[in-house]
Every structure is written in C-alpha cells, then in structure tokens.
Design a protein around this motif. Structure first.
Motif, PDB file in Angstrom:
ATOM      1  N   GLN A 321      24.628  49.528  60.359  1.00 31.99           N
ATOM      2  CA  GLN A 321      24.760  48.344  61.192  1.00 31.99           C
ATOM      3  C   GLN A 321      24.053  47.151  60.553  1.00 31.99           C
ATOM      4  O   GLN A 321      23.237  47.310  59.653  1.00 31.99           O
ATOM      5  CB  GLN A 321      24.205  48.598  62.593  1.00 31.99           C
ATOM      6  CG  GLN A 321      22.694  48.770  62.648  1.00 31.99           C
ATOM      7  CD  GLN A 321      22.192  49.001  64.065  1.00 31.99           C
ATOM      8  OE1 GLN A 321      22.805  49.715  64.837  1.00 31.99           O
ATOM      9  NE2 GLN A 321      21.076  48.374  64.403  1.00 31.99           N
ATOM     10  N   PHE A 322      24.399  45.948  61.036  1.00 30.99           N
ATOM     11  CA  PHE A 322      23.717  44.736  60.609  1.00 30.99           C
ATOM     12  C   PHE A 322      23.766  43.732  61.758  1.00 30.99           C
ATOM     13  O   PHE A 322      24.486  43.923  62.745  1.00 30.99           O
ATOM     14  CB  PHE A 322      24.347  44.155  59.329  1.00 30.99           C
ATOM     15  CG  PHE A 322      25.775  43.707  59.485  1.00 30.99           C
ATOM     16  CD1 PHE A 322      26.092  42.372  59.774  1.00 30.99           C
ATOM     17  CD2 PHE A 322      26.823  44.603  59.336  1.00 30.99           C
ATOM     18  CE1 PHE A 322      27.403  41.957  59.909  1.00 30.99           C
ATOM     19  CE2 PHE A 322      28.140  44.198  59.470  1.00 30.99           C
ATOM     20  CZ  PHE A 322      28.433  42.870  59.756  1.00 30.99           C
ATOM     21  N   ALA A 323      22.981  42.673  61.630  1.00 31.99           N
ATOM     22  CA  ALA A 323      22.899  41.665  62.683  1.00 31.99           C
ATOM     23  C   ALA A 323      23.280  40.304  62.125  1.00 31.99           C
ATOM     24  O   ALA A 323      23.162  40.057  60.909  1.00 31.99           O
ATOM     25  CB  ALA A 323      21.492  41.622  63.270  1.00 31.99           C
ATOM     26  N   ARG A 438      29.276  49.499  62.144  1.00 32.91           N
ATOM     27  CA  ARG A 438      30.511  49.771  61.420  1.00 32.91           C
ATOM     28  C   ARG A 438      31.200  51.041  61.919  1.00 32.91           C
ATOM     29  O   ARG A 438      30.555  51.946  62.438  1.00 32.91           O
ATOM     30  CB  ARG A 438      30.213  49.927  59.926  1.00 32.91           C
ATOM     31  CG  ARG A 438      29.726  48.656  59.254  1.00 32.91           C
ATOM     32  CD  ARG A 438      29.542  48.902  57.767  1.00 32.91           C
ATOM     33  NE  ARG A 438      29.212  47.681  57.063  1.00 32.91           N
ATOM     34  CZ  ARG A 438      27.973  47.252  56.846  1.00 32.91           C
ATOM     35  NH1 ARG A 438      26.957  47.977  57.283  1.00 32.91           N
ATOM     36  NH2 ARG A 438      27.760  46.136  56.187  1.00 32.91           N
ATOM     37  N   LYS A 439      32.507  51.088  61.715  1.00 30.84           N
ATOM     38  CA  LYS A 439      33.236  52.321  62.006  1.00 30.84           C
ATOM     39  C   LYS A 439      32.740  53.410  61.069  1.00 30.84           C
ATOM     40  O   LYS A 439      32.287  53.152  59.953  1.00 30.84           O
ATOM     41  CB  LYS A 439      34.744  52.131  61.860  1.00 30.84           C
ATOM     42  CG  LYS A 439      35.209  51.822  60.454  1.00 30.84           C
ATOM     43  CD  LYS A 439      36.728  51.780  60.367  1.00 30.84           C
ATOM     44  CE  LYS A 439      37.325  50.648  61.163  1.00 30.84           C
ATOM     45  NZ  LYS A 439      38.790  50.554  60.967  1.00 30.84           N
ATOM     46  N   GLN A 445      35.986  52.795  65.771  1.00 23.21           N
ATOM     47  CA  GLN A 445      36.195  51.416  65.389  1.00 23.21           C
ATOM     48  C   GLN A 445      34.862  50.688  65.266  1.00 23.21           C
ATOM     49  O   GLN A 445      33.833  51.149  65.752  1.00 23.21           O
ATOM     50  CB  GLN A 445      37.071  50.718  66.430  1.00 23.21           C
ATOM     51  CG  GLN A 445      36.450  50.661  67.826  1.00 23.21           C
ATOM     52  CD  GLN A 445      37.432  50.219  68.881  1.00 23.21           C
ATOM     53  OE1 GLN A 445      38.165  51.034  69.437  1.00 23.21           O
ATOM     54  NE2 GLN A 445      37.463  48.941  69.151  1.00 23.21           N
ATOM     55  N   THR A 446      34.903  49.546  64.585  1.00 21.85           N
ATOM     56  CA  THR A 446      33.720  48.708  64.495  1.00 21.85           C
ATOM     57  C   THR A 446      33.355  48.198  65.891  1.00 21.85           C
ATOM     58  O   THR A 446      34.225  47.773  66.648  1.00 21.85           O
ATOM     59  CB  THR A 446      33.975  47.516  63.555  1.00 21.85           C
ATOM     60  OG1 THR A 446      34.269  48.007  62.248  1.00 21.85           O
ATOM     61  CG2 THR A 446      32.771  46.598  63.491  1.00 21.85           C
ATOM     62  N   MET A 447      32.069  48.254  66.225  1.00 26.17           N
ATOM     63  CA  MET A 447      31.611  47.807  67.530  1.00 26.17           C
ATOM     64  C   MET A 447      30.703  46.595  67.369  1.00 26.17           C
ATOM     65  O   MET A 447      29.762  46.621  66.569  1.00 26.17           O
ATOM     66  CB  MET A 447      30.887  48.934  68.265  1.00 26.17           C
ATOM     67  CG  MET A 447      31.780  50.128  68.545  1.00 26.17           C
ATOM     68  SD  MET A 447      30.996  51.376  69.579  1.00 26.17           S
ATOM     69  CE  MET A 447      29.733  51.977  68.486  1.00 26.17           C
ATOM     70  N   VAL A 448      30.995  45.556  68.132  1.00 26.33           N
ATOM     71  CA  VAL A 448      30.229  44.316  68.061  1.00 26.33           C
ATOM     72  C   VAL A 448      29.582  44.064  69.415  1.00 26.33           C
ATOM     73  O   VAL A 448      30.260  43.883  70.424  1.00 26.33           O
ATOM     74  CB  VAL A 448      31.129  43.123  67.678  1.00 26.33           C
ATOM     75  CG1 VAL A 448      30.295  41.850  67.565  1.00 26.33           C
ATOM     76  CG2 VAL A 448      31.865  43.396  66.371  1.00 26.33           C
TER      77      VAL A 448
END
Length: 468
Positions: A321-323, A438-439, A445-448
């Motif tokens: 993950q990233f921000a 990220r997926k 799927q990618t989660m935001v």
C-alpha cells in the motif's frame, strides 16, 4: 496349474511378490497423460493414443504406495472417471518395481514403500472398487496426516522468503479462507480446455495466500470445501512467485498430496484461530474501516494519473500500500440517491454482513446475533486534469469528520437534508488524502480509502497541484 492369489499389505510387498491383491484407499490421483504410442512401441497398436494415470494408495496409518496404470486412451479415461480420491479399491496382479529404478517416480507423490506398482490392461492385472465389510476402516485412513505438523512451514515464513524461494516445495497446514469461482483456461499448445480453482488459505501466521489447483480431481473436490471450516495438510506444495502481484503464491505439482481435515491436534487449534480471526476480507470495505493511519502524516502530493500508475501501472513496486494527497473535483457523491452509503458488521466477530442479512449467523455470535454496528461506506468518484479515480470509499470516522455528522443522525435526515449535504462537496475541488491498497492474490481489486476530505483553498491548489 492355476496361480494362487494371496492378499498382501503394502509393508509385505517385496521385489519378488507375484499374484497378490492389495486393498487400500486412494489418497492422491494424477491427471491422465496421453501420448502417441508410436514413440514407445512398434507393435500393431503403434500410432494409437495411449495414456497413464497414477493412484496413491494407503492401507494403514503408516503405509502408502504408488500404483501406475497404463492403457489405451479409452481405458485410461474409463479409470479416470471411475476412481476418485476417497474410493477404496482392490488391485490384483500388479507388477512390482523398486522406486529408485523408475525415474518417473521423482514426479510422483512420496510414499513409505520402497516399491511401486504398475499394470496394464493386457497383462491380466485389474482394479475395481472394494466392497468388503471393513470399508469404513479404510476410509478413515483419509484423515491420516502424511507428515507430522512439525514438518510444515508457516505461511509467514514462506511469504518472507520472496522470489528467492520460488520453485521450492514445502509442506503446509492451513485452513480454507475463501474459494474463488472456477475458471476455464484454453491451453495454447494443445487447444484443450482445463479448469482452474483458486483457493485462499490462511494459518495463524498469515492472513491469506493464494493457491492454484489445476488437477481435475481437486477442481471437483473443492466444491465441498467450506471457508473457515475445512483444514488442509498439503505436502510438496510448490512455492510460486507471482510477478504480476509481486507476491508469493502456492501451487500443485505432480507430487502434491492434499489431506482434508487431518486428524491432528494442530488442525483443531488452527480452526479455532480461523474462527476467531477478525481480519477477513469478506467484503471490500472490511479493510477500509480502520483509521490506523494519521492523515497528518500524508503529505506526498500526486495527481490521479500518478496514483493509477503507482497502483497498477509503470510505477508499481512491491509495497502492498501507499498514501497520497490529491487535489481533485468530486464528481460522484450520491448521498440522496440509490447508492449504498452504509454497511454493517458484527461487533462480536467483526464479520461484514451482506445487505440481505439482518443478523450475524456465526456460531459464536448466536448468543447476541443482533449486536450490529452501522457505519458510513460512501462510494466517491473524483476527477482532476489527468483522469478519474472511481469507486473510492469514504468510511467510518473519516466520513463522519467530512460530513460533520454521525451515521445515526444521517439516517434520520430527509432527502432534502441529504441533498443539501451532498452539494457542499459535489463538483467542488477538495484536498483528499488516500490510502491505496494494491490488488493482490487475496484481494480482487485495488482499494482506495479516503482518510480525509476537506474543501481545498484556491491558493493551496495553485501552489501544490502538479502537471502530471
């Protein structure tokens, strides 16, 4: 003179054993393999399709042996459809050979016997289903663990090995966490259709790892597996590094044996852990409701295109993950429409509830099935000069802070009040702080997740917004 046929146990077989019967339960079965017999013989059947299939047999808690069957395509297809893992069979007049003599044994499951069995349709050997009165005693052998739990590896140790251990084989003790839908794959070289099942497995050390099953026998058996209930002891599972996900996955090979619900104490302990685990990704929002990240620490400004490139594009790395801080216009914020904007979870076990479920039906929650928490789960789209980021989630405390409203008070509002609240943000340029996951092999799927959303000041936008 008629040959005398005697019944033998696996541990009684020797190099000079002849004319004997073996009774045992099938604990592993290979997919059939076919070839043009012209490459192997010059007899009258030269050029006809022939094949082979291997069954691994157990007749006691200690003893196992491989039995390889050769024959025409019709015969092998017949055996493949007739005999399955869990069947008790009688094998008559098989040939005996030492394990080390046949190089193909290195591609078969590891067994306790120093010998292997083989037979073909033309040499008088045969196999049939056993119908004896003690059949249940043989079936109970299916739960015998092929190796002690001490010889298994924690998933966390496998995951930490990374790409350097790809291709190795290990033993694991896991519980089924999730089962994905069957996929149909066309093999490019042959044009034949194969089926793939992907199962997410977990243990006490790791929340979830993907394992792919190509073996037709297991593609069918997986239908009976139950998430958070079925325990698996898998020997000779292959470690595979997935370049797309940049993560370690598991896979079968020709030596793999899967023991379902093994009769070992460690399996019971693992099942208890799985039932108590609270980090299930049973719903996309389940991993977004935590406010573990302080928004004040998110200062890296990105455009939407940069976020997309880092999540799934050319800038993708191996971090989960990233921000990011993004200045964008909110283009979807359906507070007064038909979109689902709240979700529910059980306060006791933390499990997400589907919209059709009024209460938690898990066994440990039956004493208080209505102990349910309702929280914001708002889908948001946002757009800047580089693109659109769709279906982001504004959840829980972050949503209450943004709206300056508790979820209980929101649910009591009229549509007019909800509409006024919506237009405070819709089509406005906001400063949005995200956490992007990220997926992965265990995440579809990618989660935001939006952890902070405020109306942006023009001077701030002008000084910080980026071209790309």
């Amino acid at each position: 003179m008629t040959d005398v046929i005697v019944t033998k146990r696996i541990n009684q077989i020797s190099h000079d054993s002849r004319n004997f019967i073996i009774v045992g339960v099938i604990i592993a079965k290979s997919d059939p393999k076919f070839f043009d017999s012209a490459s192997f013989s010059s007899g009258n059947d030269s050029g006809s399709a022939r094949g082979v299939i291997t069954l691994t047999i157990r007749d006691s808690e200690r003893d196992t042996i491989n039995s390889t069957i050769w024959g025409s395509q019709f015969i092998i297809d017949s055996y493949d459809s007739q005999f399955h893992i869990g069947d008790v069979v009688t094998i008559t007049k098989a040939k005996v050979g030492p394990v080390g003599h046949d190089k193909s044994e290195q591609f078969k499951p590891t067994t306790t016997s120093a010998f292997s069995l083989s037979f073909a349709e033309q040499d008088g050997s045969r196999i049939k289903l056993y119908e004896g009165h003690d059949i249940d005693q043989f079936k109970r052998l299916l739960a015998v663990a092929p190796v002690p739990a001490a010889e298994t590896y924690p998933l966390a140790d496998i995951a930490s090995g990374g790409q350097s251990i790809s291709g190795r084989s290990v033993n694991v003790l896991v519980v089924v966490q999730n089962i994905r839908a069957r996929k149909q794959i066309v093999i490019a070289k042959t044009g034949k259709i194969k089926y793939l099942r992907e199962v997410i497995v977990m243990d006490a050390s790791h929340a979830g790892m993907s394992m792919k099953f190509w073996n037709h026998e297991y593609v069918e058996r997986i239908e009976k597996w139950i998430p958070l209930t079925t325990v698996l002891l898998i020997t000779d599972v292959r470690i595979e590094y997935n370049q797309y996900y940049k993560a370690i996955c598991l896979g079968m090979n020709s030596k793999t044996i899967v023991t379902e619900d093994p009769a070992i104490e460690e399996g019971d302990h693992l099942l208890v852990h799985a039932m108590k685990a609270t980090g299930q990704d049973s719903d996309m929002t389940s991993s977004l409701t935590s406010n573990a990240i302080d928004p004040n620490t998110i200062n890296s400004v990105m455009t939407i295109q940069q976020i997309l490139d880092r999540a799934e594009g050319d800038l993708k790395d191996d971090q989960e993950q990233f921000a990011a801080l993004c200045y964008a216009v909110i283009t979807k914020f359906d507070l007064d429409g038909y979109s689902r904007i709240t979700s529910r979870k059980c306060l006791n076990c933390k499990t997400m509830l589907r919209q059709s479920e009024e209460r938690c039906n898990r066994t440990e929650c039956l004493h208080n099935p209505y102990n349910i928490s309702v929280y914001f789960d708002i889908p948001v789209d946002m757009t800047d000069h580089t693109g659109t980021l769709s279906n982001c989630r504004l959840t829980s405390q972050a949503a209450e802070n943004t709206l300056n409203c508790k979820v209980e008070a929101f649910l009591k509002m009229s549509d007019l009040q909800k509409g006024k609240l919506k237009w405070r943000f819709l089509l406005e340029r906001c400063a949005l702080k995200f956490v992007i996951k990220r997926k992965s092999p265990i995440r579809f799927q990618t989660m935001v997740s939006i952890v902070e959303c405020v109306i942006a000041k023009p001077q701030e936008v002008e000084s910080k917004i980026k071209v790309y």
